[in-house]
Write an enzyme that holds these catalytic residues in place. Structure first.
Site, PDB file in Angstrom:
ATOM      1  N   ILE A 108      -7.851   3.074  -5.338  1.00 28.50           N
ATOM      2  CA  ILE A 108      -9.060   2.398  -4.858  1.00 28.50           C
ATOM      3  C   ILE A 108      -8.800   1.699  -3.528  1.00 28.50           C
ATOM      4  CG2 ILE A 108     -10.686   0.525  -5.389  1.00 28.50           C
ATOM      5  CD1 ILE A 108     -10.420   1.434  -8.355  1.00 28.50           C
ATOM      6  N   LYS A 109      -7.600   1.137  -3.346  1.00 30.85           N
ATOM      7  CA  LYS A 109      -7.260   0.523  -2.055  1.00 30.85           C
ATOM      8  C   LYS A 109      -7.304   1.570  -0.938  1.00 30.85           C
ATOM      9  CE  LYS A 109      -5.570  -1.872   1.336  1.00 30.85           C
ATOM     10  NZ  LYS A 109      -4.240  -2.448   1.411  1.00 30.85           N
ATOM     11  N   LEU A 110      -6.778   2.760  -1.216  1.00 35.43           N
ATOM     12  CA  LEU A 110      -6.783   3.807  -0.212  1.00 35.43           C
ATOM     13  C   LEU A 110      -8.209   4.213   0.156  1.00 35.43           C
ATOM     14  CD1 LEU A 110      -3.852   5.981  -1.592  1.00 35.43           C
ATOM     15  CD2 LEU A 110      -3.807   4.509   0.417  1.00 35.43           C
ATOM     16  N   THR A 144       0.859  -1.178   0.000  1.00 36.19           N
ATOM     17  CA  THR A 144       0.000   0.000   0.000  1.00 36.19           C
ATOM     18  C   THR A 144       0.901   1.235   0.000  1.00 36.19           C
ATOM     19  OG1 THR A 144      -1.742  -1.124   1.235  1.00 36.19           O
ATOM     20  CG2 THR A 144      -1.778   1.269   1.243  1.00 36.19           C
ATOM     21  N   ILE A 168      -3.851  -4.987  -2.018  1.00 41.51           N
ATOM     22  CA  ILE A 168      -4.430  -6.140  -1.325  1.00 41.51           C
ATOM     23  C   ILE A 168      -5.565  -5.712  -0.421  1.00 41.51           C
ATOM     24  CG2 ILE A 168      -3.921  -7.999   0.306  1.00 41.51           C
ATOM     25  CD1 ILE A 168      -0.903  -7.508  -0.473  1.00 41.51           C
TER      26      ILE A 168
END
Length: 274
Positions: free
Chosen positions: A170-172, A96, A121
């Site tokens: 998008i993970k954030l 990340t 992830i």
């Protein structure tokens, strides 16, 4: 599918499970690891473990799952990983980190004919071990097709969500929503106390109501918001810091998400002002 020559950097809590899944899929995996003890453990698991980045030169694809943004840059740029890889290879960034970092790597790698994807992830080591970790992937369609056999060893679903860096963006946002959910439940618990309702009773009811969420399930499993926040503080705290820093760097306003995070912040960083 024939066996692939793969490399890996960052075989820790998450990455170690990825390496084991890659080995179980029949691939040849060379892991870059500074610790002699860790190299011995990886070798016992069937990997080729080395402290020399040059040993990754013939890898068709290399996964990176280190802890921080700074470590990604250090390994890939200062540590010479991209310079070591051959033309036609691919680099997969699981850490990340800032979208700017993977875009920087992509621009540098492209000059050497190397593809880069970010495959953020969502999930934990148990999901990787089961082959069901969610992967949020950014990169070109060609790069995504190239790395999919690597990711398929442990990822399901594998979601191609856009250009390089979009997996990180998008993970954030996913992490921001998850943290906000915890903060909202924490606020509900505070209001429940004012109304004379026990936290355990509230959590039990919410689990079976329309207020249910994955965050709530984790909280209920621990028995309290404070207990769950303590259990995930190391990882969620790191990710939430990245959310704040990246949003500021990209000029994005988190709005109401920030308000919910303010409730959670004292539990993640008790020594700091919320």
């Amino acid at each position: 599918m024939s066996a692939l020559r793969l490399g890996f950097v960052g075989a820790g809590r998450m990455g170690g499970q990825m390496v084991r899944r890659l080995l179980a899929a029949g691939h040849e995996v060379t892991v870059l690891e500074a610790s002699e003890e860790a190299r011995a453990e990886l070798a016992a698991a069937g990997a080729k473990a080395t402290a020399n980045v040059a040993d990754l030169a013939d890898a068709q694809m290399v996964g990176v799952c280190v802890h921080t943004d700074a470590q990604v840059r250090s390994v890939c740029l200062d540590g010479g990983l991209i310079d070591t890889l051959a033309e036609g290879a691919a680099l997969i960034v699981h850490t990340t980190c800032s979208p700017r970092t993977v875009e920087l790597l992509g621009g540098y790698a492209a000059k050497r004919g190397i593809a880069v994807v970010d495959a953020a992830i969502s999930g934990g080591p148990h999901d990787i071990a089961a082959g069901t970790i969610t992967l949020l992937v950014g990169g070109t369609a060609e790069a995504f097709a190239q790395v999919r056999p690597f990711l398929a060893a442990y990822g399901d679903p594998i979601l191609h969500l856009g250009a390089l860096g979009d997996g990180q963006r998008i993970k954030l946002l996913n992490n921001a929503v998850f943290a906000a959910n915890i903060g909202i439940v924490g606020q509900a618990v505070a209001v429940a106390a004012q109304l004379g309702v026990a936290e355990t009773a509230l959590l039990q009811a919410l689990e079976h109501g329309s207020g249910a969420s994955r965050a709530l399930a984790g909280i209920a499993g621990r028995g309290s918001v404070a207990g769950f926040a303590s259990a995930v503080a190391e990882f969620l705290g790191k990710d939430l810091t990245v959310v704040r820093e990246t949003a500021a760097d990209l000029g994005a306003d988190l709005g109401a998400l920030n308000d919910a995070h303010a409730v959670l912040a004292p539990l993640l960083w008790p020594a700091q002002d919320a």
